[in-house]
Design an enzyme around this catalytic site. Structure first.
Site, mmCIF file in Angstrom:
data_model
loop_
_atom_site.group_PDB
_atom_site.id
_atom_site.type_symbol
_atom_site.label_atom_id
_atom_site.label_comp_id
_atom_site.label_asym_id
_atom_site.label_seq_id
_atom_site.Cartn_x
_atom_site.Cartn_y
_atom_site.Cartn_z
ATOM 1 N NE ARG A 1 7.405 -2.430 6.334
ATOM 2 C CZ ARG A 1 6.069 -2.283 6.485
ATOM 3 N NH1 ARG A 1 5.331 -1.882 5.457
ATOM 4 N NH2 ARG A 1 5.506 -2.568 7.629
ATOM 5 N NE ARG B 1 2.283 -4.770 11.560
ATOM 6 C CZ ARG B 1 3.333 -4.674 10.737
ATOM 7 N NH1 ARG B 1 4.454 -5.290 11.041
ATOM 8 N NH2 ARG B 1 3.253 -3.955 9.658
ATOM 9 C CE LYS C 1 -1.960 -1.032 3.933
ATOM 10 N NZ LYS C 1 -1.192 -2.266 4.219
ATOM 11 N NE ARG D 1 6.461 -0.170 10.309
ATOM 12 C CZ ARG D 1 5.286 -0.203 9.706
ATOM 13 N NH1 ARG D 1 5.131 0.349 8.520
ATOM 14 N NH2 ARG D 1 4.258 -0.785 10.283
ATOM 15 N NE ARG E 1 -4.092 -1.132 10.351
ATOM 16 C CZ ARG E 1 -3.073 -0.621 9.679
ATOM 17 N NH1 ARG E 1 -3.157 0.564 9.138
ATOM 18 N NH2 ARG E 1 -1.961 -1.313 9.544
HETATM 19 P P1 ADP Z 1 2.273 -1.814 3.242
HETATM 20 O O1 ADP Z 1 2.262 -0.309 3.231
HETATM 21 O O2 ADP Z 1 1.044 -2.390 2.596
HETATM 22 O O3 ADP Z 1 2.518 -2.374 4.605
HETATM 23 P P2 ADP Z 1 4.835 -1.569 1.839
HETATM 24 O O4 ADP Z 1 4.565 -0.720 0.654
HETATM 25 O O5 ADP Z 1 5.547 -0.979 2.983
HETATM 26 O O6 ADP Z 1 3.460 -2.298 2.323
HETATM 27 O O7 ADP Z 1 5.631 -2.863 1.319
HETATM 28 C C1 ADP Z 1 6.007 -3.904 2.216
HETATM 29 C C2 ADP Z 1 7.373 -4.472 1.812
HETATM 30 O O8 ADP Z 1 7.250 -5.171 0.575
HETATM 31 C C3 ADP Z 1 8.447 -3.422 1.583
HETATM 32 O O9 ADP Z 1 9.664 -4.002 1.974
HETATM 33 C C4 ADP Z 1 8.411 -3.177 0.081
HETATM 34 O O10 ADP Z 1 9.666 -2.740 -0.429
HETATM 35 C C5 ADP Z 1 8.061 -4.562 -0.434
HETATM 36 N N1 ADP Z 1 7.234 -4.552 -1.648
HETATM 37 C C6 ADP Z 1 6.299 -3.635 -2.019
HETATM 38 N N2 ADP Z 1 5.732 -3.990 -3.198
HETATM 39 C C7 ADP Z 1 6.311 -5.177 -3.551
HETATM 40 C C8 ADP Z 1 6.148 -6.071 -4.675
HETATM 41 N N3 ADP Z 1 5.245 -5.823 -5.636
HETATM 42 N N4 ADP Z 1 6.909 -7.176 -4.702
HETATM 43 C C9 ADP Z 1 7.805 -7.441 -3.726
HETATM 44 N N5 ADP Z 1 8.004 -6.654 -2.644
HETATM 45 C C10 ADP Z 1 7.267 -5.533 -2.561
HETATM 46 P P1 ADP Z 2 1.321 -1.621 7.717
HETATM 47 O O1 ADP Z 2 0.853 -0.895 6.506
HETATM 48 O O2 ADP Z 2 2.669 -2.211 7.535
HETATM 49 O O3 ADP Z 2 0.338 -2.569 8.277
HETATM 50 P P2 ADP Z 2 0.941 0.862 9.163
HETATM 51 O O4 ADP Z 2 2.101 1.748 9.003
HETATM 52 O O5 ADP Z 2 -0.280 1.138 8.352
HETATM 53 O O6 ADP Z 2 1.476 -0.591 8.910
HETATM 54 O O7 ADP Z 2 0.484 0.788 10.677
HETATM 55 C C1 ADP Z 2 1.396 0.526 11.723
HETATM 56 C C2 ADP Z 2 0.642 0.429 13.038
HETATM 57 O O8 ADP Z 2 0.031 1.709 13.333
HETATM 58 C C3 ADP Z 2 -0.526 -0.553 13.067
HETATM 59 O O9 ADP Z 2 -0.102 -1.867 13.361
HETATM 60 C C4 ADP Z 2 -1.415 0.044 14.163
HETATM 61 O O10 ADP Z 2 -0.912 -0.234 15.449
HETATM 62 C C5 ADP Z 2 -1.256 1.542 13.916
HETATM 63 N N1 ADP Z 2 -2.275 2.049 12.985
HETATM 64 C C6 ADP Z 2 -2.055 2.577 11.738
HETATM 65 N N2 ADP Z 2 -3.209 2.932 11.151
HETATM 66 C C7 ADP Z 2 -4.191 2.617 12.038
HETATM 67 C C8 ADP Z 2 -5.613 2.711 12.014
HETATM 68 N N3 ADP Z 2 -6.267 3.194 10.944
HETATM 69 N N4 ADP Z 2 -6.299 2.299 13.106
HETATM 70 C C9 ADP Z 2 -5.677 1.800 14.183
HETATM 71 N N5 ADP Z 2 -4.342 1.671 14.275
HETATM 72 C C10 ADP Z 2 -3.593 2.059 13.205
#
Ligand code: ADP
Ligand code: ADP
Ligand code: ZN
Length: 215
Positions: free
Chosen positions: A127, A171, A13, A160, A88
């Site tokens: 990541r 998660r 995302k 992270r 979420r």
């Molecule tokens: P999210 O915001 O949904 O948690 P991220 O954009 O941070 O996801 O991506 C999660 C991890 O996967 C990061 O290490 C990113 O570089 C990697 N990643 C993102 N898109 C892809 C893809 N299409 N294929 C492989 N790895 C990816």
């Molecule tokens: P990822 O995309 O890798 O799941 P985020 O960066 O979106 O991680 O979120 C990291 C953490 O921040 C979540 O695990 C949660 O604890 C908190 N968080 C983020 N967005 C929300 C939300 N909309 N509602 C509740 N908690 C959130």
């Protein structure tokens, strides 16, 4: 364009939101980024949120709804926005509906990115994120040009605290229980567009562009 990127942790995302932001000139609004900044700045909100985030749970709905209300009220969100990591839970989605009715700015579409759990674990455990601009990299799948340095801004890359195996599992469970029901919620409103999230970053960008065409 007013869209939500929905999907499990690690689906890509943030990566895709940054690309869309650069392509469309509309802000990426990530509650995770806002919360991590509050933690780094040691604000009262950050102190409250840190332990929940480290355990892989969710910050209370009222807290994140308040953050979104304030953020959507800022001037750069008038021309559109990409919500990443919000909503979420169903109560968050309902609160967002109410906010957008008040603002007279309805959602254009919700893109739900689908990736299976084993791949999510691989993505999250490798990541690395930029401390300055929050861009995400992967040690194997999406490495930066120079190790440990952000391509976009030269910031330092870190792991992270919540990208540890046990927290990742938690998660993913929380996603399944609390967030996945939102796909049906937005299907019911005719807004959901399903996107296969397996493939390289460029491929997913292409699929997203197609899914969001006309949105
Ligand atoms: P999210 O915001 O949904 O948690 P991220 O954009 O941070 O996801 O991506 C999660 C991890 O996967 C990061 O290490 C990113 O570089 C990697 N990643 C993102 N898109 C892809 C893809 N299409 N294929 C492989 N790895 C990816
Ligand atoms: P990822 O995309 O890798 O799941 P985020 O960066 O979106 O991680 O979120 C990291 C953490 O921040 C979540 O695990 C949660 O604890 C908190 N968080 C983020 N967005 C929300 C939300 N909309 N509602 C509740 N908690 C959130
Ligand atoms: Zn950066």
């Amino acid at each position: 364009m007013r869209i939500i990127l929905l999907g499990p942790p690690g689906a890509g995302k943030g990566t895709q939101a940054k690309r869309l932001m650069d392509a469309e000139g509309i802000p990426q609004i990530s509650t995770g980024d806002i919360l991590r900044k509050a933690v780094a700045d040691q604000t009262p909100l950050g102190r409250e949120a840190k332990s929940v985030m480290d355990s892989g749970g969710l910050v209370p709905d009222q807290v994140v709804i308040g953050l979104i209300r304030e953020r959507l009220g800022q001037s750069d969100a008038v021309k559109g926005f990409i919500l990443d990591g919000f909503p979420r839970t169903v109560p968050q989605a309902e609160a967002l509906d109410g906010l957008l009715v008040d603002l007279k700015r309805p959602l254009s579409a919700v893109a739900a990115i689908d990736v299976e759990p084993s791949e999510l674990v691989r993505r999250l455990s490798g990541r690395r994120v930029c401390q300055a601009c929050q861009a995400a990299y992967h040690v194997e799948f999406n490495p930066p040009k120079r190790e440990g340095v952000c391509d976009r801004c030269g910031g330092a890359l870190i792991q992270r605290d919540d990208d540890k195996e046990a927290t990742i599992r938690r998660r993913l469970e929380v996603y399944r229980e609390q967030t996945e029901p939102l796909i049906a919620y937005y299907k019911g409103k005719g807004l959901a567009r399903l996107v296969n999230g397996i493939g390289n970053v460029d491929e997913i960008s292409g699929r997203l562009r197609e899914a969001l065409a006309g949105a």
